[in-house]
Each structure stands twice: as structure tokens, then as C-alpha cells.
Design a protein around this motif. Structure first.
Motif, PDB file in Angstrom:
ATOM      1  N   SER A   3       0.698  -0.951   0.012  1.00 27.36           N
ATOM      2  CA  SER A   3       0.123   0.158   0.565  1.00 27.36           C
ATOM      3  C   SER A   3       0.588   1.562   0.048  1.00 27.36           C
ATOM      4  N   TYR A   4       2.300   0.722   0.443  1.00 25.09           N
ATOM      5  CA  TYR A   4       2.432   2.211   0.213  1.00 25.09           C
ATOM      6  C   TYR A   4       3.578   3.026  -1.110  1.00 25.09           C
ATOM      7  N   ARG A   5       2.670   4.427  -0.967  1.00 24.81           N
ATOM      8  CA  ARG A   5       3.161   5.266  -1.827  1.00 24.81           C
ATOM      9  C   ARG A   5       4.367   6.114  -1.600  1.00 24.81           C
ATOM     10  N   ALA A  14      13.694  12.300   4.693  1.00 26.61           N
ATOM     11  CA  ALA A  14      14.603  11.437   5.062  1.00 26.61           C
ATOM     12  C   ALA A  14      15.514  11.416   4.029  1.00 26.61           C
ATOM     13  N   ASP A  15      14.334  11.798   2.856  1.00 30.40           N
ATOM     14  CA  ASP A  15      14.537  12.024   0.840  1.00 30.40           C
ATOM     15  C   ASP A  15      15.903  12.407   1.008  1.00 30.40           C
ATOM     16  N   VAL A  16      15.804  13.385   1.462  1.00 25.75           N
ATOM     17  CA  VAL A  16      17.324  14.744   1.472  1.00 25.75           C
ATOM     18  C   VAL A  16      18.572  13.700   1.751  1.00 25.75           C
ATOM     19  N   THR A  41      16.800  -1.331  -5.563  1.00 26.80           N
ATOM     20  CA  THR A  41      16.607  -2.603  -5.245  1.00 26.80           C
ATOM     21  C   THR A  41      14.411  -2.256  -4.835  1.00 26.80           C
ATOM     22  N   HIS A  42      13.976  -0.725  -4.751  1.00 24.51           N
ATOM     23  CA  HIS A  42      13.101  -0.471  -4.834  1.00 24.51           C
ATOM     24  C   HIS A  42      12.764   1.111  -5.021  1.00 24.51           C
ATOM     25  N   SER A  43      12.568   1.173  -6.378  1.00 24.29           N
ATOM     26  CA  SER A  43      12.751   2.170  -7.035  1.00 24.29           C
ATOM     27  C   SER A  43      11.681   3.287  -6.712  1.00 24.29           C
ATOM     28  N   GLY A  44      10.852   2.786  -6.750  1.00 24.33           N
ATOM     29  CA  GLY A  44       9.579   3.723  -6.294  1.00 24.33           C
ATOM     30  C   GLY A  44       9.496   4.061  -8.203  1.00 24.33           C
ATOM     31  N   ALA A  47       9.684   9.646  -9.954  1.00 21.85           N
ATOM     32  CA  ALA A  47       9.547  11.369 -10.606  1.00 21.85           C
ATOM     33  C   ALA A  47       8.352  11.766  -9.757  1.00 21.85           C
ATOM     34  N   TYR A  48       8.538  12.718  -8.749  1.00 19.93           N
ATOM     35  CA  TYR A  48       7.241  13.382  -8.382  1.00 19.93           C
ATOM     36  C   TYR A  48       6.557  14.421  -8.364  1.00 19.93           C
ATOM     37  N   LEU A  49       5.638  15.404  -8.042  1.00 24.84           N
ATOM     38  CA  LEU A  49       5.336  16.834  -8.533  1.00 24.84           C
ATOM     39  C   LEU A  49       4.956  16.315  -6.597  1.00 24.84           C
ATOM     40  N   LEU A 116      16.771  -1.620 -12.795  1.00 22.21           N
ATOM     41  CA  LEU A 116      15.893  -0.801 -11.442  1.00 22.21           C
ATOM     42  C   LEU A 116      14.508  -1.641 -10.913  1.00 22.21           C
ATOM     43  N   PHE A 117      14.167  -1.624 -10.014  1.00 26.88           N
ATOM     44  CA  PHE A 117      13.173  -3.029  -9.394  1.00 26.88           C
ATOM     45  C   PHE A 117      12.027  -1.783  -9.090  1.00 26.88           C
ATOM     46  N   GLU A 118      11.431  -2.065  -8.740  1.00 24.34           N
ATOM     47  CA  GLU A 118       9.748  -1.691  -8.481  1.00 24.34           C
ATOM     48  C   GLU A 118       8.760  -2.997  -8.194  1.00 24.34           C
ATOM     49  N   LEU A 119       7.625  -3.167  -6.982  1.00 25.95           N
ATOM     50  CA  LEU A 119       6.606  -4.167  -6.905  1.00 25.95           C
ATOM     51  C   LEU A 119       5.661  -4.277  -7.256  1.00 25.95           C
ATOM     52  N   HIS A 120       4.528  -2.256  -7.032  1.00 26.46           N
ATOM     53  CA  HIS A 120       3.584  -2.020  -6.829  1.00 26.46           C
ATOM     54  C   HIS A 120       3.154  -2.307  -8.547  1.00 26.46           C
ATOM     55  N   SER A 121       2.401  -1.663  -8.408  1.00 28.80           N
ATOM     56  CA  SER A 121       1.307  -2.080  -9.935  1.00 28.80           C
ATOM     57  C   SER A 121       1.313  -1.098 -10.587  1.00 28.80           C
ATOM     58  N   THR A 122       1.059   0.184  -9.372  1.00 25.98           N
ATOM     59  CA  THR A 122       0.740   1.492  -9.804  1.00 25.98           C
ATOM     60  C   THR A 122       2.022   1.982 -10.656  1.00 25.98           C
ATOM     61  N   GLU A 123       3.555   1.801  -8.873  1.00 32.37           N
ATOM     62  CA  GLU A 123       4.431   2.458  -9.048  1.00 32.37           C
ATOM     63  C   GLU A 123       5.413   2.220 -10.706  1.00 32.37           C
ATOM     64  N   ILE A 124       4.955   0.681 -10.676  1.00 37.74           N
ATOM     65  CA  ILE A 124       5.731   0.524 -11.631  1.00 37.74           C
ATOM     66  C   ILE A 124       5.634   1.064 -13.581  1.00 37.74           C
TER      67      ILE A 124
HETATM   68  N1  SAM Z   1      13.923   4.671  -3.651  1.00 36.99           N
HETATM   69  C1  SAM Z   1      12.668   6.001  -4.516  1.00 36.99           C
HETATM   70  C2  SAM Z   1      13.361   6.766  -3.951  1.00 36.99           C
HETATM   71  O1  SAM Z   1      14.398   7.391  -2.916  1.00 36.99           O
HETATM   72  O2  SAM Z   1      13.059   7.993  -4.472  1.00 36.99           O
HETATM   73  C3  SAM Z   1      12.174   5.379  -3.059  1.00 36.99           C
HETATM   74  C4  SAM Z   1      10.693   3.735  -2.602  1.00 36.99           C
HETATM   75  S1  SAM Z   1       9.614   4.058  -1.351  1.00 36.99           S
HETATM   76  C5  SAM Z   1      10.672   3.945  -0.074  1.00 36.99           C
HETATM   77  C6  SAM Z   1       9.783   2.153  -2.341  1.00 36.99           C
HETATM   78  C7  SAM Z   1       9.474   1.050  -3.358  1.00 36.99           C
HETATM   79  O3  SAM Z   1       9.317  -0.346  -2.931  1.00 36.99           O
HETATM   80  C8  SAM Z   1       7.814   1.496  -3.211  1.00 36.99           C
HETATM   81  O4  SAM Z   1       7.568   1.807  -4.534  1.00 36.99           O
HETATM   82  C9  SAM Z   1       7.319   0.096  -3.074  1.00 36.99           C
HETATM   83  O5  SAM Z   1       6.148   0.053  -3.512  1.00 36.99           O
HETATM   84  C10 SAM Z   1       8.604  -1.369  -3.116  1.00 36.99           C
HETATM   85  N2  SAM Z   1       8.805  -2.179  -3.140  1.00 36.99           N
HETATM   86  C11 SAM Z   1       8.018  -2.562  -1.624  1.00 36.99           C
HETATM   87  N3  SAM Z   1       8.196  -3.917  -2.013  1.00 36.99           N
HETATM   88  C12 SAM Z   1       9.480  -4.375  -2.860  1.00 36.99           C
HETATM   89  C13 SAM Z   1      10.346  -5.619  -3.490  1.00 36.99           C
HETATM   90  N4  SAM Z   1      10.420  -5.976  -2.358  1.00 36.99           N
HETATM   91  N5  SAM Z   1      10.823  -4.991  -4.123  1.00 36.99           N
HETATM   92  C14 SAM Z   1      10.666  -4.073  -5.154  1.00 36.99           C
HETATM   93  N6  SAM Z   1      10.158  -2.924  -4.990  1.00 36.99           N
HETATM   94  C15 SAM Z   1       8.696  -3.107  -3.448  1.00 36.99           C
END
Ligand code: SAM
Length: 283
Positions: A3-5, A14-16, A41-44, A47-49, A116-124
Motif C-alpha cells: 500500500s505504500y506510495r 529522509a529523502d534529503v 532494489t526499491h525504485s518507486g 519522479a514526483y510533483l 531498477l526494481f519495483e513491485l507495486h502495480s501502479t508505481e511500476i
Molecule cells: N527509492 C525511491 C526513492 O528514493 O525515490 C523510493 C522507494 S519507496 C521508499 C519504496 C518502494 O518499494 C515502493 O514504491 C514500493 O512499492 C516498493 N517495494 C516494496 N516492496 C518491494 C519489493 N520487495 N521489491 C521491489 N519493490 C518493492
């Protein structure tokens, strides 16, 4: 079910910290004219607005990127991070905030490789749009922890891995450490950065202990906090643990962190902000 976005949190303190450290590592790797691999590993979405409904709902960037944006007297390394963020904004108004993969791509060449890895169906889908047509950037709709092991060691024999899970699933705290230990066995010379939130301090102490006992050498820790630790809900501090850091990183961070804590502390109207800058394990 994920659910995390990250769009609710883009550009926060934290991003800074995370992206400042990433910029330093990428700049260091680019000093040698040899290609390298970046693995997120967790790309998101990439890009953000900051005028999106999600960002405006939390306004977390107001105690993150926003107070730094107009600051005219920043040390070189902080100014360099701001310059990177500026390059995503066509005017003087801060509205675009890049994600970690976009920051990496901006500082890399077409001869380098991004995984670049991402699991979330919308974020990908958003991530795919962000990197459409970029042949040196491979976007994977799969688990980043598994992808990490599959892609190491990189053919270039040089690499930077960012591990940035949302820690929605509590087992991620342990998984991050076991994954990095396994990855380090496959590729011991890579630079690894683990982002962590301080929600319950004991979980972070356990991560630190796990790394200290792993036998991996040369580990540094950088942390920035807006509130003291608490038993209540919510993130009070965030950190980056870096394995095989660039040789100047600790010195650069020791110059930036006190000022960051001061500026972000003032932005939230109190002086509670604090930091850590430590060699967790010696070389
Ligand atoms: N790294 C990004 C940045 O700094 O801009 C932010 C990433 S955000 C904190 C974490 C992301 O990991 C979310 O988009 C989430 O959907 C995704 N996620 C969660 N579990 C994952 C997994 N096992 N493999 C890949 N992506 C995953």
C-alpha cells in the motif's frame, strides 16, 4: 498487498539525507572513466510533483527540500545536491522532485547500466514511463531483494546498490541485513547503501548489530532526526548505512549534517533536529 506510495513523502528530510548520500556516491564513482552498474532494489515511480494531491496532503517536503531550496550559503556538497534537484525544475519554483533512480540516471552515462526494481502495480507503470526509451536503464517488475542477488556481481565489476524498502513488512528490517550480507559475498567491492527509518530504535540497533557481526568491513552510518526517539507511532529519524563508502564521504557528511539539522530544525519551528555520523565498522 503493497500500500505504500512514496509520493506522500517525496522530498521529506529522509529523502534529503538519502539522496544527498547517493549523489556523493555517484559523483565518486563517476570520477573514474570506467562504466558501473547502479541497482535500485526499491525504485518507486522515479519522479514526483510537489503540487500533487498526495504531496500536499502531508506537506513533508516543507521540512525537507523546501527550506534548502532558497538557501544561498550551503557547503559545496549540499549545494551540489540542490543543483541536481534544480536540474529537474525548469524554473526557480520547486515543484519537481526526482526519485532515487532519476537522480542516478542524471549523474550517469549511457555507457553505465541501471537496474531498477519495483513491485507495486501502479508505481511500476509510472517508473516505466519515467524511463521509457532509455536503453541503458532496465526496469523490472519484480522483487528487488531477489533481483539484487540475480544481478551480482555486475559485469562491469563496479557498482552501487541502493536498498530502500518501505519497511511496511516488519521482516524487511532483518531481510535487508541478510540480503546485503549475501550480496556482499557475491560482490565484495560494491558500494551498498541501506536506507532506514527510525520508528522503533531497537530495530535499528538490531540491524547495526547484525552488520557488526557479519564480518563486513568499512561501514559508515549517517542519520538525521527531526524528533527524539519515541514509543509513539511514526518516523522520527532516518539514516543511511553505507558499505565501502567513498573515502571522502564521512568528512563531507560531517560538514553537511550539523547544518542540515540546524536548517531543518528551524523549518519545523524548534531545535529538536539531530544527527549521527559514525564509522560503524573500521576498514
Ligand atoms: N527509492 C525511491 C526513492 O528514493 O525515490 C523510493 C522507494 S519507496 C521508499 C519504496 C518502494 O518499494 C515502493 O514504491 C514500493 O512499492 C516498493 N517495494 C516494496 N516492496 C518491494 C519489493 N520487495 N521489491 C521491489 N519493490 C518493492
Amino acid at each position: 498487498m503493497l500500500s505504500y506510495r512514496h509520493s506522500y513523502h517525496a522530498g521529506n528530510f529522509a529523502d534529503v539525507l538519502k539522496h544527498l548520500v547517493s549523489v556523493r556516491i555517484l559523483r565518486h564513482l563517476k570520477q573514474k572513466p570506467k562504466p558501473f552498474m547502479y541497482l535500485d532494489t526499491h525504485s518507486g515511480p522515479g519522479a514526483y510533483l510537489l503540487d500533487s494531491a498526495q504531496a500536499l496532503k502531508t506537506r513533508e517536503y516543507e521540512t525537507g527540500i523546501a527550506p534548502l531550496w532558497q538557501h544561498t550559503q550551503l557547503p559545496e556538497t549540499l549545494a551540489d545536491y540542490i543543483a541536481v534537484i534544480r536540474s529537474f525544475n525548469p524554473t526557480d519554483t520547486l515543484n519537481h522532485y526526482p526519485g532515487s533512480p532519476s537522480i542516478a540516471q542524471h549523474l550517469m552515462d549511457k555507457t553505465d547500466k541501471l537496474n531498477l526494481f519495483e513491485l507495486h502495480s501502479t508505481e511500476i507503470e509510472l517508473l516505466k514511463q519515467t524511463f521509457a526509451g532509455q536503453r541503458h536503464c532496465q526496469v523490472h517488475h519484480s522483487d528487488g531483494f531477489q533481483g539484487l542477488q540475480a544481478k551480482l556481481p555486475p559485469p562491469q565489476r563496479r557498482g552501487y546498490v541502493l536498498i530502500d524498502p518501505p519497511y511496511e513488512i516488519k521482516s524487511d528490517y532483518d531481510k535487508v541485513i541478510s540480503s546485503v550480507i549475501k550480496a556482499h559475498k557475491r560482490f565484495a567491492t560494491g558500494v551498498y547503501a541501506i536506507w532506514y527509518p527510525v520508528v522503533e530504535r531497537q530495530r535499528i540497533e538490531k540491524m547495526e548489530q547484525g552488520l557488526k557481526e557479519s564480518g563486513i568491513r568499512n561501514i559508515q552510518l549517517f542519520e538525521l532526526g527531526l524528533q527524539p526517539d519515541t514509543q509513539e507511532k511514526g518516523m522520527t529519524s532516518a539514516g543511511m548505512i553505507v558499505i565501502n563508502p567513498p573515502w571522502k564521504l564521512k568528512q563531507e557528511m560531517s560538514e553537511c549534517l550539523p547544518l542540515l539539522a540546524k536548517i531543518l530544525g528551524e523549518a519545523q519551528g524548534d531545535k529538536q533536529a539531530h544527527y549521527r555520523c559514525e564509522q560503524l565498522v573500521e576498514e
